[in-house]
Design a protein around this motif. Structure first.
Motif, PDB file in Angstrom:
ATOM      1  N   GLN A   5       0.836  -1.183   0.000  1.00  0.00           N
ATOM      2  CA  GLN A   5       0.000   0.000   0.000  1.00  0.00           C
ATOM      3  C   GLN A   5       0.884   1.252   0.000  1.00  0.00           C
ATOM      4  N   THR A  35      -7.477   1.408  -2.788  1.00  0.00           N
ATOM      5  CA  THR A  35      -6.910   1.740  -1.472  1.00  0.00           C
ATOM      6  C   THR A  35      -7.689   2.900  -0.863  1.00  0.00           C
ATOM      7  N   PRO A  90      -6.578  -3.563   5.434  1.00  0.00           N
ATOM      8  CA  PRO A  90      -5.536  -4.097   4.564  1.00  0.00           C
ATOM      9  C   PRO A  90      -5.861  -5.530   4.181  1.00  0.00           C
TER      10      PRO A  90
END
Length: 606
Positions: free
Chosen positions: A240, A330, A336
């Motif tokens: 990320q 995202t 996550p």
């Protein structure tokens, strides 16, 4: 000057100069041979950083005694037999240069036994001089021992570094290998002491090797990517944007299982991250690109570090679009995704998957919203409403109005929770199911506005503006060739360009949104990209930079006091907006503090 044939020993030493740079190069070549032989366990013994000793033992298929001298002869290999095999190489090694090159610059010992043989055989070579093949006890498999590297080439030996440095290069390469081959057990010892063990228990969907090689933080921030199309498949993990690096030290690319460096793919990755990564930072990733071996040339670098793609533009666009789609998911507040799947090909329901379709991304399909202005957060309904429809104005108004809740809406706390207060006119404090959420309201609103502007302009299509007086550009002949060849591509980007001479172009129209900028410099950059990578995003990036500036000016400013409903409206928009975890400049827009973390601050439970 008389032309003469070089002796074999000198030929091998010249080849060694290309193949054998340092001990890590030897380890690479020998371990790759072991893998090509089907090894499932490889033991690596080192002394003095590999300078004094490198011993590689494997449990692979072994070599017959009568083939040992051939194995250390130049261009002798079992891996290719014809030009067709060379055009579709599926093994790590194929040229037959590694063993003779290494043997020519070391004290070399090769011992091997086939599984069906009663005993093994040994061959010793010192500085290129061959001994006799003799029987030797040995388990099935092969041992290659390399002592005193470059003992007979002092000019090369003096360029070797300190023991710790050379060992570090070996460990770096083994980490690269371990990520690609979690099915193989690798044991390493240095100066007689065990230093590393990679267990051979996993597959490419396991997080075990990721954790061992790159650490817990990478695993926690890794997004699983798996997409196939156009005759290719890209799978692996990308970090990320919030997890970024000061250098490119956690970038691993494998093409058909071979670890390589490729400028074309690296450029595609940088472009995919360009909208979400802070300036000067580098993304982290472990990516496996698979395609027809006939579409990639692996024989373009002596140490096989680089490849050449037959369709480089197609590869570039495939990698870019795959990662761009994955990063779009995202959203702020999204959990996550796990960096692994339970079974090959299967992904957890909330793991973002790049490409043509997505599993649920972790962002809610509905946005939670308070029912009416003035409600206390504790009274706010835990329900979800439809996403806000796009607004008409160029720069969206700060916040959408409250959305009425259906009475039977599903319950549950939204990812970013509900607003509690504003801190110093800059941050929004919110409570969610896990703890405290802190949001930079300007950065968050800037991203929301930016994404809406991009969507609006993408929907309209690219408009062009004819120039009242066509502009003449002096360019190089190569640039003019590219402009002539890529005229259709340039037209799609908003440029009408004609070649008016060997080194000149006539520019007749430009992208309307960018007409007041330095379009000539932009065109030159576009031509450079088309020449080097076969594709370009210069126009889109320049347009996006302009839209980002517009969104920044339209975003809510610091010290503006917001009501609780306005804060909640912003939180809901963040949850629904792509890439909302970062602002337009790559800075994070929010962070979370779990109750467990806050308990530690105050020593609760001790």
């Amino acid at each position: 000057m008389t032309i003469r044939q070089l002796p074999d020993t000198l030929i091998n030493q010249i080849a060694a100069g290309e193949v054998v740079e340092r001990p890590a190069s030897v380890v690479k070549e020998l371990v790759e041979n072991a893998l090509d032989a089907g090894a499932k366990r490889i033991d690596i013994d080192l002394e003095d950083g590999g300078i004094r000793l490198i011993r590689i033992r494997d449990d692979g298929g072994g070599i017959a005694p009568e083939e040992l001298p051939l194995a250390v002869s130049r261009h002798a290999t079992s891996k290719i037999a014809s030009i067709d095999d060379l055009e579709a190489v599926a093994t790590l090694g194929f040229r037959g240069e590694a063993l003779p090159s290494v043997a020519s610059v070391s004290r070399f010992r090769l011992v091997s036994r086939r599984p069906d043989a009663d005993h093994g055989a040994e061959l010793r070579i010192e500085g290129g001089r061959h001994g006799e093949v003799v029987p030797q006890a040995h388990p099935p498999g092969t041992t290659v021992e390399v002592r005193d590297l470059f003992f007979n080439v002092p000019a090369r030996r003096k360029f070797l570094r300190a023991e710790r440095t050379e060992l570090g290069h070996i460990e770096d390469w083994l980490r690269t290998l371990a990520l690609a081959r979690p099915d193989v057990e690798i044991r390493v010892s240095h100066n007689g002491k065990p230093s590393r063990r990679w267990k051979g228990e996993g597959n490419l969907l396991s997080e075990v090797r990721l954790h061992e090689a790159l650490g817990e933080e990478f695993v926690r921030n890794a997004l699983r990517v798996d997409h196939a199309g156009a005759g290719m498949r890209l799978h692996g993990w990308i970090a990320q944007p919030a997890y970024n690096r000061a250098s490119a030290d956690q970038q691993y690319l494998y093409v058909n299982g071979r670890s390589v460096r490729d400028r074309n793919v690296a450029h595609a990755v940088r472009q995919a991250y360009s909208d979400v990564l802070f300036h000067g930072r580098h993304p982290a990733y472990v990516l496996f690109l698979e395609l027809d071996p006939r579409g990639v040339d692996v024989n373009v670098h002596p140490a096989k570090h680089e490849v050449r793609f037959r369709e480089s533009r197609l590869v570039h666009d495939f990698v870019y679009r795959t990662l761009h789609a994955a990063l779009a998911d995202t959203r702020a507040g999204a959990a996550p995704a796990p960096a692994y799947a339970a079974t090959p090909g299967a992904l957890p329901a909330h793991a973002p998957v790049a490409g043509g379709g997505h599993a649920a991304s972790g962002a809610p399909a509905f946005a939670p919203q308070q029912q009416a202005i003035g409600l206390r957060v504790a009274d706010a309904p835990a329900a979800y409403a439809a996403l806000y429809a796009p607004r008409e104005e160029a720069v969206p108004a700060p916040f959408a109005p409250a959305v009425a809740m259906p009475e039977d809406a599903p319950g549950g706390m939204p990812p970013l929770g509900f607003a509690l207060a504003q801190l110093h006119g800059i941050y929004i404090l919110a409570e969610n199911a896990d703890g405290l959420i802190v949001v930079d309201m300007h950065a968050a609103h800037e991203r929301i506005g930016y994404e809406k502007l991009k969507a609006a302009h993408d929907g309209e299509g690219l408009r062009t503006q004819p120039l009242l007086v066509p502009s003449s550009l002096a360019v190089s002949e190569r640039e003019a060739d590219v402009a002539e060849r890529e005229a259709e591509t340039l037209a799609q980007l908003g440029f009408e360009v004609q070649r008016s001479g060997p080194q000149s172009l006539l520019l007749r129209s430009v992208p309307a949104l960018l007409a007041h900028g330095d379009v000539e410099a932009l065109l030159r950059d576009v031509l450079a990209d088309l020449r080097e990578h076969g594709s370009t995003r210069r126009v889109a990036e320049t347009r996006d930079a302009l839209l980002a500036t517009m969104a920044c000016h339209g975003a809510v400013r610091a010290n503006r006091r917001l009501t609780i409903p306005e804060m909640n409206a912003l939180l809901r928009q963040m949850e629904a907006t792509e890439r909302s975890g970062q602002c337009n400049h790559g800075r994070p827009t929010w962070t979370r503090f779990s109750l467990a973390e806050m308990d530690k601050w105050f020593l609760r439970g001790r």
